[in-house]
Motif scaffolding. Structure first.
Motif, PDB file in Angstrom:
ATOM      1  N   VAL A  33     -10.860  34.097  29.187  1.00  0.00           N
ATOM      2  CA  VAL A  33      -9.530  34.599  28.845  1.00  0.00           C
ATOM      3  C   VAL A  33      -8.720  33.430  28.292  1.00  0.00           C
ATOM      4  O   VAL A  33      -8.576  32.402  28.955  1.00  0.00           O
ATOM      5  N   ASN A  34      -8.228  33.575  27.070  1.00  0.00           N
ATOM      6  CA  ASN A  34      -7.441  32.541  26.408  1.00  0.00           C
ATOM      7  C   ASN A  34      -6.026  33.063  26.203  1.00  0.00           C
ATOM      8  O   ASN A  34      -5.843  34.152  25.646  1.00  0.00           O
ATOM      9  N   TYR A  35      -5.031  32.285  26.647  1.00  0.00           N
ATOM     10  CA  TYR A  35      -3.642  32.705  26.499  1.00  0.00           C
ATOM     11  C   TYR A  35      -2.739  31.479  26.494  1.00  0.00           C
ATOM     12  O   TYR A  35      -3.174  30.362  26.779  1.00  0.00           O
ATOM     13  N   LYS A  69      -5.784  28.015  29.232  1.00  0.00           N
ATOM     14  CA  LYS A  69      -4.339  28.136  29.077  1.00  0.00           C
ATOM     15  C   LYS A  69      -3.850  27.136  28.033  1.00  0.00           C
ATOM     16  O   LYS A  69      -4.231  25.962  28.061  1.00  0.00           O
ATOM     17  N   ASN A  70      -3.011  27.603  27.110  1.00  0.00           N
ATOM     18  CA  ASN A  70      -2.394  26.781  26.074  1.00  0.00           C
ATOM     19  C   ASN A  70      -3.420  26.063  25.202  1.00  0.00           C
ATOM     20  O   ASN A  70      -3.270  24.895  24.867  1.00  0.00           O
ATOM     21  N   MET A  71      -4.489  26.759  24.825  1.00  0.00           N
ATOM     22  CA  MET A  71      -5.516  26.150  23.975  1.00  0.00           C
ATOM     23  C   MET A  71      -5.780  26.964  22.713  1.00  0.00           C
ATOM     24  O   MET A  71      -6.693  26.645  21.958  1.00  0.00           O
ATOM     25  N   THR A  72      -5.017  28.018  22.481  1.00  0.00           N
ATOM     26  CA  THR A  72      -5.282  28.901  21.358  1.00  0.00           C
ATOM     27  C   THR A  72      -3.955  29.404  20.780  1.00  0.00           C
ATOM     28  O   THR A  72      -2.972  29.533  21.512  1.00  0.00           O
ATOM     29  N   PRO A  73      -3.904  29.688  19.493  1.00  0.00           N
ATOM     30  CA  PRO A  73      -2.652  30.199  18.924  1.00  0.00           C
ATOM     31  C   PRO A  73      -2.342  31.641  19.323  1.00  0.00           C
ATOM     32  O   PRO A  73      -1.181  32.013  19.444  1.00  0.00           O
ATOM     33  N   SER A  74      -3.373  32.453  19.549  1.00  0.00           N
ATOM     34  CA  SER A  74      -3.133  33.839  19.939  1.00  0.00           C
ATOM     35  C   SER A  74      -4.044  34.199  21.114  1.00  0.00           C
ATOM     36  O   SER A  74      -5.166  33.703  21.204  1.00  0.00           O
TER      37      SER A  74
END
Length: 172
Positions: A33-35, A69-74
Motif C-alpha cells: 500500500v503506497n500513500y 508512506k510518502n514515497m509516491t506521487p499518487s
C-alpha cells in the motif's frame, strides 16, 4: 487493559479482527500500500489502512503486507501473485469503502468459496477423533489402547483407589 488505550482501540480486539470479510485469493503473496500523509487524494487509503488493514492481516496470515508512506506521487495498492503477475489498484481520491469493495471483488474469495472451505474444515476426518458422529465410539476400539473398564477390569496399578490405599498401608 493497556491495549484498549489510544485512538480507536476497538481495532485491537479479537472480535473486530474476526469480523473482517476480505479474504484474498490463495495466489496473492504480497500486498503493498503506497500513500502520502496529509495528501487529500490519499485520505481514503489512509483510512483503509487505519480501519481495514488489521482485519486483512488477520484473515490472510500467509500474505506479506507492506505500507510505503510518502514515497509516491499518487496512492495505489499493488498485489504480487505467485505466478509473478503484478496487479495495481488505483486508490487516488477513493474512500476506504470503495477501495475495500474493489479489492474484494477483484482479488477476494467469493462467499461460495469461503463456505466450501469452512465445510471442508469441519468435515476433515481425523482418526484421533472419537465419540458421537465419528467412526469410533470409544478410544478402546483403537488397537493398542486399554480396553473399556466396563467390559474388562483395569489392572490394579492403574486404579487410583488401589494406589491411594497402597500408600496409606506403607506409611503405617
Amino acid at each position: 487493559m493497556p491495549f484498549m488505550k489510544g485512538r480507536a482501540a476497538i481495532r485491537r480486539t479479537l472480535q473486530y479482527l474476526e469480523r473482517g470479510s476480505l479474504v484474498l485469493n490463495d495466489s496473492v503473496q504480497i500486498m503493498t500500500v503506497n500513500y502520502n500523509s496529509g495528501h487529500k487524494a490519499s485520505r481514503g487509503t489512509y483510512d483503509f489502512i487505519f480501519w481495514y488493514l488489521g482485519q486483512v492481516q488477520f484473515k490472510n496470515p500467509s500474505v506479506q503486507i507492506l505500507t510505503f508512506k510518502n514515497m509516491t506521487p499518487s496512492p495505489y495498492i499493488s498485489f504480487y501473485l505467485d505466478n509473478g503477475e503484478k496487479i495495481l489498484v488505483d486508490a487516488d481520491s477513493r474512500d476506504k469503502d470503495e477501495i475495500f469493495q474493489h479489492i474484494k471483488t477483484v482479488l477476494g474469495k467469493s462467499e461460495e468459496d469461503l463456505q466450501k472451505e469452512a465445510l471442508a474444515r469441519e468435515k476433515k476426518a481425523n482418526p484421533a477423533n472419537f465419540g458421537h458422529g465419528y467412526s469410533r465410539w470409544c478410544i478402546c476400539e483403537i488397537p493398542g489402547q486399554i480396553p473399556c473398564p466396563g467390559w474388562v477390569p483395569l489392572p490394579k496399578e492403574m486404579r487410583g483407589k488401589y494406589n491411594l490405599q497402597k500408600k496409606d498401608v506403607e506409611e503405617v
